[in-house]
Design an enzyme around this catalytic site. Sequence first.
Site, PDB file in Angstrom:
ATOM      1  N   HIS A  77       0.574  -1.247   0.377  1.00 36.61           N
ATOM      2  CA  HIS A  77       0.112  -0.359   0.091  1.00 36.61           C
ATOM      3  C   HIS A  77       1.044   1.376   0.197  1.00 36.61           C
ATOM      4  O   HIS A  77       1.680   1.164   0.246  1.00 36.61           O
ATOM      5  CB  HIS A  77      -1.043  -0.345   1.239  1.00 36.61           C
ATOM      6  CG  HIS A  77      -1.848  -1.576   0.719  1.00 36.61           C
ATOM      7  ND1 HIS A  77      -3.447  -1.062   1.962  1.00 36.61           N
ATOM      8  CD2 HIS A  77      -2.469  -1.613   0.145  1.00 36.61           C
ATOM      9  CE1 HIS A  77      -3.057  -1.538   1.837  1.00 36.61           C
ATOM     10  NE2 HIS A  77      -3.549  -2.396   0.635  1.00 36.61           N
ATOM     11  N   GLU A  79       0.675   3.979   1.508  1.00 36.45           N
ATOM     12  CA  GLU A  79       1.592   3.715   3.160  1.00 36.45           C
ATOM     13  C   GLU A  79       2.756   3.316   3.118  1.00 36.45           C
ATOM     14  O   GLU A  79       3.477   4.157   4.304  1.00 36.45           O
ATOM     15  CB  GLU A  79       0.402   3.890   4.517  1.00 36.45           C
ATOM     16  CG  GLU A  79      -0.830   5.036   4.155  1.00 36.45           C
ATOM     17  CD  GLU A  79      -2.002   4.091   3.125  1.00 36.45           C
ATOM     18  OE1 GLU A  79      -4.032   4.173   3.741  1.00 36.45           O
ATOM     19  OE2 GLU A  79      -1.604   3.019   2.418  1.00 36.45           O
ATOM     20  N   CYS A 103      -5.964   1.396   6.124  1.00 32.74           N
ATOM     21  CA  CYS A 103      -6.178   0.012   6.571  1.00 32.74           C
ATOM     22  C   CYS A 103      -5.527  -0.424   7.779  1.00 32.74           C
ATOM     23  O   CYS A 103      -4.186  -0.323   8.362  1.00 32.74           O
ATOM     24  CB  CYS A 103      -5.803  -1.303   4.961  1.00 32.74           C
ATOM     25  SG  CYS A 103      -4.220  -1.519   5.217  1.00 32.74           S
ATOM     26  N   CYS A 106      -1.776  -1.213   6.832  1.00 31.13           N
ATOM     27  CA  CYS A 106      -0.950   0.321   7.594  1.00 31.13           C
ATOM     28  C   CYS A 106      -0.764   1.046   8.501  1.00 31.13           C
ATOM     29  O   CYS A 106       0.039   1.898   8.788  1.00 31.13           O
ATOM     30  CB  CYS A 106      -1.594   0.877   5.693  1.00 31.13           C
ATOM     31  SG  CYS A 106      -1.080   0.484   4.192  1.00 31.13           S
TER      32      CYS A 106
END
Length: 166
Positions: A77, A79, A103, A106
């Site tokens: 992801h 992040e 999420c 992250c």
Amino acid sequence: MKRKDYLSWDEYFMSVALLSAQRSKDPSTQVGACVANEQNKIVGVGYNGFPQGCSDDELPWAREGAFLDTKYPYVCHAELNAVLNAISTNLMNCRIYVGLFPCNECTKVIIQAGITEIIYLSDKYKDTDQVKASKIMLEKSGKISYRKLETKLKGLEISFVPPELF
């Protein structure tokens, strides 16, 4: 007299996150993230994609199907990439700007990195267990705030035509 229609810091850093998202090869979801420190300097940027060395053409981009035939076990992801791409190992008291609310995975990275504020544009997955878990961890950590970016901007236009040719 200075111009009055310049970007706020929040709008600037979110714009960098959104521009970074345009590097994503994901056909369904493009997310970018930008980490800024207390001096309003960018210290990390990332977007969602496969790990280095893993071919964008060989791994699956599907959202549905058998787990190993979808993108989910492979995609990093935005992040996570922004934290891993940071120019410093010290992200204490930094802010992270991201298009989607993080999420749970992250959020763990954000907490462990010492980031103290999350600024996001969309919380469209707020009813999922992953985002509910994120908010539980953020509340329990007691040290990270989050907020939706409030702006009157609808968008920005970027031109590759030099200003003298306008």
